[in-house]
Design an enzyme around this catalytic site. Structure first.
Site, mmCIF file in Angstrom:
data_model
loop_
_atom_site.group_PDB
_atom_site.id
_atom_site.type_symbol
_atom_site.label_atom_id
_atom_site.label_comp_id
_atom_site.label_asym_id
_atom_site.label_seq_id
_atom_site.Cartn_x
_atom_site.Cartn_y
_atom_site.Cartn_z
ATOM 1 N N PRO A 171 42.244 44.133 37.463
ATOM 2 C CA PRO A 171 42.848 42.822 37.748
ATOM 3 C C PRO A 171 41.789 41.749 38.011
ATOM 4 O O PRO A 171 40.670 42.048 38.442
ATOM 5 C CB PRO A 171 43.677 43.092 39.012
ATOM 6 C CG PRO A 171 43.961 44.559 38.984
ATOM 7 C CD PRO A 171 42.740 45.184 38.367
ATOM 8 N N ASN A 172 42.186 40.518 37.721
ATOM 9 C CA ASN A 172 41.338 39.345 37.953
ATOM 10 C C ASN A 172 40.038 39.390 37.157
ATOM 11 O O ASN A 172 39.044 38.783 37.542
ATOM 12 C CB ASN A 172 41.037 39.175 39.450
ATOM 13 C CG ASN A 172 42.294 39.060 40.273
ATOM 14 O OD1 ASN A 172 43.205 38.318 39.913
ATOM 15 N ND2 ASN A 172 42.378 39.818 41.361
ATOM 16 N N ARG A 173 40.053 40.119 36.066
ATOM 17 C CA ARG A 173 38.892 40.257 35.169
ATOM 18 C C ARG A 173 37.680 40.847 35.895
ATOM 19 O O ARG A 173 36.539 40.644 35.481
ATOM 20 C CB ARG A 173 38.553 38.919 34.502
ATOM 21 C CG ARG A 173 39.745 38.321 33.752
ATOM 22 C CD ARG A 173 39.359 37.229 32.804
ATOM 23 N NE ARG A 173 38.499 37.687 31.734
ATOM 24 C CZ ARG A 173 38.908 38.315 30.629
ATOM 25 N NH1 ARG A 173 40.181 38.617 30.476
ATOM 26 N NH2 ARG A 173 38.052 38.664 29.703
ATOM 27 N N LEU A 174 37.930 41.607 36.951
ATOM 28 C CA LEU A 174 36.851 42.288 37.674
ATOM 29 C C LEU A 174 36.713 43.698 37.102
ATOM 30 O O LEU A 174 36.914 44.702 37.783
ATOM 31 C CB LEU A 174 37.154 42.306 39.178
ATOM 32 C CG LEU A 174 37.299 40.920 39.811
ATOM 33 C CD1 LEU A 174 37.715 41.032 41.272
ATOM 34 C CD2 LEU A 174 35.984 40.148 39.691
ATOM 35 N N HIS A 175 36.375 43.740 35.819
ATOM 36 C CA HIS A 175 36.367 44.995 35.075
ATOM 37 C C HIS A 175 35.224 45.906 35.521
ATOM 38 O O HIS A 175 34.190 45.441 36.002
ATOM 39 C CB HIS A 175 36.239 44.711 33.581
ATOM 40 C CG HIS A 175 37.184 43.662 33.091
ATOM 41 N ND1 HIS A 175 38.535 43.709 33.335
ATOM 42 C CD2 HIS A 175 36.963 42.532 32.363
ATOM 43 C CE1 HIS A 175 39.122 42.654 32.775
ATOM 44 N NE2 HIS A 175 38.189 41.923 32.197
#
Length: 197
Positions: A171-175
């Site tokens: 989520p939130n592009r916190l890959h």
């Protein structure tokens, strides 16, 4: 550091997840090549096998990718299983598969695909689709009732990785990203590094 088999085990686990999830075309991968001048090109191909020696695909050797790999024997692969938010990037040198490997895989293909390998002058200009179909008919007649041998211009390549990156969507592009780089001092070990997304 990680042992040589580790990223291949991880890849096998992720491929199994993609197969179990019935992701469409789970073996589809983007293949990037470059010519002798470094001009890149990319296209989708299908993975036909992998182990600790590398990742295998097959093609017409006279196609654009075949010519580019003859000029510059390095490539990059990318798998993206979107429903699972998983991606694997692979970079390395490329070598031809053996004639025996190519023969074995070619013999496993459907008859129509084997005829197509003879009829298609892959990546060459084509006057019309009817010209291609005329070539198919020509080779169907030529090989009626016979086994269809592998064309001399058709074989495979193995991408031998020096770098493999695993990407997990969050989520939130916190890959999550984890990169394996083959240790230049010991080809049986990988240096492992986490990366910012």
């Amino acid at each position: 550091m990680a042992e040589r088999a580790e990223p291949f085990r991880r890849f096998a686990e992720w491929m199994e997840r993609a197969l179990a999830a019935q992701v469409p075309e789970p073996t589809a991968m983007a293949l990037a090549t470059a010519d002798a001048q470094g001009h890149p090109s990319v296209r989708m191909v299908l993975l036909k096998g992998f182990d600790e020696d590398g990742f295998v695909f097959y093609t017409n050797l006279e196609s654009r990718k075949g010519r580019e790999l003859a000029e510059n024997a390095h490539a990059a692969l990318c798998f993206f299983w979107q429903p699972l938010e998983l991606q694997v990037r692979i970079e390395g040198r490329v070598e031809p598969v053996s004639a025996a490997e190519a023969d074995e895989y070619y013999a496993s293909r459907a008859r129509g695909s084997r005829i197509g390998a003879w009829a298609s002058l892959q990546s060459q200009p084509l006057g019309s689709y009817q010209d291609l179909m005329a070539g198919v008919q020509e080779y169907e007649a030529r090989f009626t009732g016979d086994d269809i041998p592998r064309p001399p211009h058709w074989s495979g390549f193995r991408v031998i990785p020096s770098r493999i990156e695993f990407w997990q969507g969050r989520p939130n592009r916190l890959h999550e990203r984890e990169r394996f780089d083959l240790d230049p001092a010991d080809p049986n070990l990988w240096r492992v590094q986490n990366l910012y997304p």
